[in-house]
Design a protein around this motif. Structure first.
Motif, PDB file in Angstrom:
ATOM      1  N   ASN A 151       0.825  -1.211   0.000  1.00 18.35           N
ATOM      2  CA  ASN A 151       0.000   0.000   0.000  1.00 18.35           C
ATOM      3  C   ASN A 151       0.858   1.258   0.000  1.00 18.35           C
ATOM      4  OD1 ASN A 151      -2.499  -1.247  -0.039  1.00 18.35           O
ATOM      5  ND2 ASN A 151      -2.625  -1.374   2.176  1.00 18.35           N
ATOM      6  N   ALA A 152       1.899   1.271   0.826  1.00 15.69           N
ATOM      7  CA  ALA A 152       2.737   2.463   0.948  1.00 15.69           C
ATOM      8  C   ALA A 152       3.636   2.652  -0.269  1.00 15.69           C
ATOM      9  CB  ALA A 152       3.586   2.375   2.206  1.00 15.69           C
ATOM     10  N   GLY A 153       4.223   1.567  -0.776  1.00 11.87           N
ATOM     11  CA  GLY A 153       5.184   1.675  -1.867  1.00 11.87           C
ATOM     12  C   GLY A 153       4.568   1.623  -3.249  1.00 11.87           C
ATOM     13  N   VAL A 154       3.813   0.568  -3.531  1.00 10.79           N
ATOM     14  CA  VAL A 154       3.253   0.370  -4.867  1.00 10.79           C
ATOM     15  C   VAL A 154       2.113   1.349  -5.147  1.00 10.79           C
ATOM     16  CG1 VAL A 154       2.113  -1.280  -6.394  1.00 10.79           C
ATOM     17  CG2 VAL A 154       3.936  -2.056  -4.872  1.00 10.79           C
ATOM     18  N   LYS A 155       1.219   1.493  -4.193  1.00  7.70           N
ATOM     19  CA  LYS A 155       0.073   2.376  -4.383  1.00  7.70           C
ATOM     20  C   LYS A 155       0.364   3.815  -3.966  1.00  7.70           C
ATOM     21  CE  LYS A 155      -3.143  -1.426  -3.717  1.00  7.70           C
ATOM     22  NZ  LYS A 155      -4.152  -2.015  -2.848  1.00  7.70           N
ATOM     23  N   ALA A 156       1.532   4.047  -3.382  1.00  9.02           N
ATOM     24  CA  ALA A 156       1.962   5.380  -2.932  1.00  9.02           C
ATOM     25  C   ALA A 156       0.945   6.020  -1.993  1.00  9.02           C
ATOM     26  CB  ALA A 156       2.259   6.286  -4.112  1.00  9.02           C
ATOM     27  N   ALA A 157       0.333   5.204  -1.155  1.00  8.51           N
ATOM     28  CA  ALA A 157      -0.626   5.716  -0.178  1.00  8.51           C
ATOM     29  C   ALA A 157       0.145   6.155   1.069  1.00  8.51           C
ATOM     30  CB  ALA A 157      -1.634   4.635   0.189  1.00  8.51           C
ATOM     31  N   PRO A 158      -0.003   7.414   1.485  1.00  8.09           N
ATOM     32  CA  PRO A 158       0.678   7.847   2.704  1.00  8.09           C
ATOM     33  C   PRO A 158       0.205   6.996   3.879  1.00  8.09           C
ATOM     34  CG  PRO A 158      -0.541   9.665   1.673  1.00  8.09           C
ATOM     35  CD  PRO A 158      -0.856   8.432   0.916  1.00  8.09           C
ATOM     36  N   THR A 159       1.151   6.335   4.533  1.00  8.58           N
ATOM     37  CA  THR A 159       0.806   5.339   5.535  1.00  8.58           C
ATOM     38  C   THR A 159       1.619   5.538   6.807  1.00  8.58           C
ATOM     39  OG1 THR A 159       0.378   3.764   3.761  1.00  8.58           O
ATOM     40  CG2 THR A 159       0.652   2.848   5.956  1.00  8.58           C
ATOM     41  N   VAL A 160       0.968   5.338   7.931  1.00 14.25           N
ATOM     42  CA  VAL A 160       1.635   5.317   9.231  1.00 14.25           C
ATOM     43  C   VAL A 160       1.553   3.887   9.742  1.00 14.25           C
ATOM     44  CG1 VAL A 160       1.468   6.047  11.633  1.00 14.25           C
ATOM     45  CG2 VAL A 160       1.164   7.713   9.811  1.00 14.25           C
ATOM     46  N   PHE A 161       2.703   3.311  10.063  1.00 11.15           N
ATOM     47  CA  PHE A 161       2.754   1.981  10.656  1.00 11.15           C
ATOM     48  C   PHE A 161       2.857   2.178  12.158  1.00 11.15           C
ATOM     49  CE2 PHE A 161       5.458  -1.963  11.534  1.00 11.15           C
ATOM     50  CZ  PHE A 161       4.352  -2.768  11.704  1.00 11.15           C
ATOM     51  N   LEU A 162       1.788   1.863  12.853  1.00  9.63           N
ATOM     52  CA  LEU A 162       1.711   2.046  14.297  1.00  9.63           C
ATOM     53  C   LEU A 162       1.977   0.706  14.953  1.00  9.63           C
ATOM     54  CD1 LEU A 162       1.104   4.406  16.159  1.00  9.63           C
ATOM     55  CD2 LEU A 162      -1.279   3.773  16.104  1.00  9.63           C
ATOM     56  N   PHE A 163       3.034   0.648  15.741  1.00 14.03           N
ATOM     57  CA  PHE A 163       3.506  -0.598  16.321  1.00 14.03           C
ATOM     58  C   PHE A 163       3.809  -0.339  17.790  1.00 14.03           C
ATOM     59  CE2 PHE A 163       6.956  -3.798  16.851  1.00 14.03           C
ATOM     60  CZ  PHE A 163       6.235  -4.925  16.462  1.00 14.03           C
ATOM     61  N   SER A 164       3.152  -1.030  18.693  1.00  8.62           N
ATOM     62  CA  SER A 164       3.355  -0.767  20.118  1.00  8.62           C
ATOM     63  C   SER A 164       4.264  -1.812  20.744  1.00  8.62           C
ATOM     64  CB  SER A 164       2.015  -0.731  20.854  1.00  8.62           C
ATOM     65  OG  SER A 164       1.496  -2.030  20.978  1.00  8.62           O
ATOM     66  N   ASP A 165       4.776  -1.499  21.926  1.00  3.10           N
ATOM     67  CA  ASP A 165       5.687  -2.395  22.620  1.00  3.10           C
ATOM     68  C   ASP A 165       5.019  -3.727  22.986  1.00  3.10           C
ATOM     69  OD1 ASP A 165       4.036  -1.156  24.466  1.00  3.10           O
ATOM     70  OD2 ASP A 165       5.535  -1.195  26.056  1.00  3.10           O
ATOM     71  N   THR A 166       3.729  -3.716  23.205  1.00  3.45           N
ATOM     72  CA  THR A 166       3.040  -4.954  23.576  1.00  3.45           C
ATOM     73  C   THR A 166       2.927  -5.912  22.387  1.00  3.45           C
ATOM     74  OG1 THR A 166       0.869  -3.968  23.124  1.00  3.45           O
ATOM     75  CG2 THR A 166       1.717  -3.846  25.392  1.00  3.45           C
ATOM     76  N   GLN A 167       3.102  -5.405  21.179  1.00  4.66           N
ATOM     77  CA  GLN A 167       3.005  -6.258  19.991  1.00  4.66           C
ATOM     78  C   GLN A 167       4.331  -6.943  19.660  1.00  4.66           C
ATOM     79  OE1 GLN A 167       1.537  -3.168  17.431  1.00  4.66           O
ATOM     80  NE2 GLN A 167      -0.557  -3.929  17.581  1.00  4.66           N
ATOM     81  N   ILE A 168       5.385  -6.570  20.356  1.00  3.03           N
ATOM     82  CA  ILE A 168       6.694  -7.187  20.098  1.00  3.03           C
ATOM     83  C   ILE A 168       6.656  -8.635  20.539  1.00  3.03           C
ATOM     84  CG2 ILE A 168       9.137  -7.158  20.721  1.00  3.03           C
ATOM     85  CD1 ILE A 168       8.903  -4.120  20.869  1.00  3.03           C
TER      86      ILE A 168
END
Length: 187
Positions: A170-187
């Protein structure tokens, strides 16, 4: 020139001061900025005024995205409250936030990073303090799509790689501005 000096002070604080972790280093930075302003510009700004200088692009009228100094905190509060209500309508997730000065400054910092090419931010603090919600709000204001993995039973590295592929597509091919939200609990 006063506006340019205030912008330089703000940007210096964002680029350098925000990365410092202890009060002694922050105090050293404040003194260094104060000395530079006196020596090179013959301007005196009180050290405690550095924290009141705030620039952003979300407080402008009629959707103008100019990066300007934000001095009217009541207006900032209203703009962010309206944006939070819009976020709740679009995403069907209510966002009950109180926009005090530090919260407004946080949205301003995250928005500033999102404006930059390949911008990324690491939000560190106590859980439940609203960092993730304010990052979501800043992303919404900047019209970025938020991507967050959803952990479930059996979620492993293969599922994580598939989620990353989807997000990067989505971010690269479709050039959609994207925020990847990743929290410490998901590690």
């Amino acid at each position: 020139t006063d506006a340019l000096i205030r912008l330089w002070t703000h940007e210096s604080a964002r680029v350098f001061r925000d990365r410092l972790i202890d009060d002694q280093d922050k105090s050293w930075f404040d003194d260094a900025i104060k000395n530079c302003l006196q020596q090179f510009f013959s301007v005196e700004i009180a050290v405690n005024d550095f924290s009141t200088i705030m620039f952003g692009d979300f407080n402008n009228k009629q959707g103008d995205k100019s990066y300007i100094e934000m001095t009217d905190m009541e207006r900032c509060n209203k703009v962010l409250t309206d944006a939070a209500e819009d976020y709740a309508l679009v995403n069907n997730k209510p966002m009950n936030l109180v926009f005090f000065r530090d919260a407004i400054a946080h949205v301003s910092r995250v928005s500033r990073v999102l404006r930059q090419p390949r911008g990324n931010v690491l939000l560190v603090g106590v859980g439940g303090s609203g960092r993730q919600s304010l990052a979501r709000l800043a992303s919404h204001i900047s019209e970025y799509k938020i991507f967050q993995i959803e952990l479930s039973r059996g979620y492993g590295s293969n599922e994580f790689h598939e989620d990353l592929k989807k997000m990067l597509s989505n971010a690269g091919v479709k050039a959609a501005p994207t925020v990847f939200l990743f929290s410490d609990t998901q590690i």
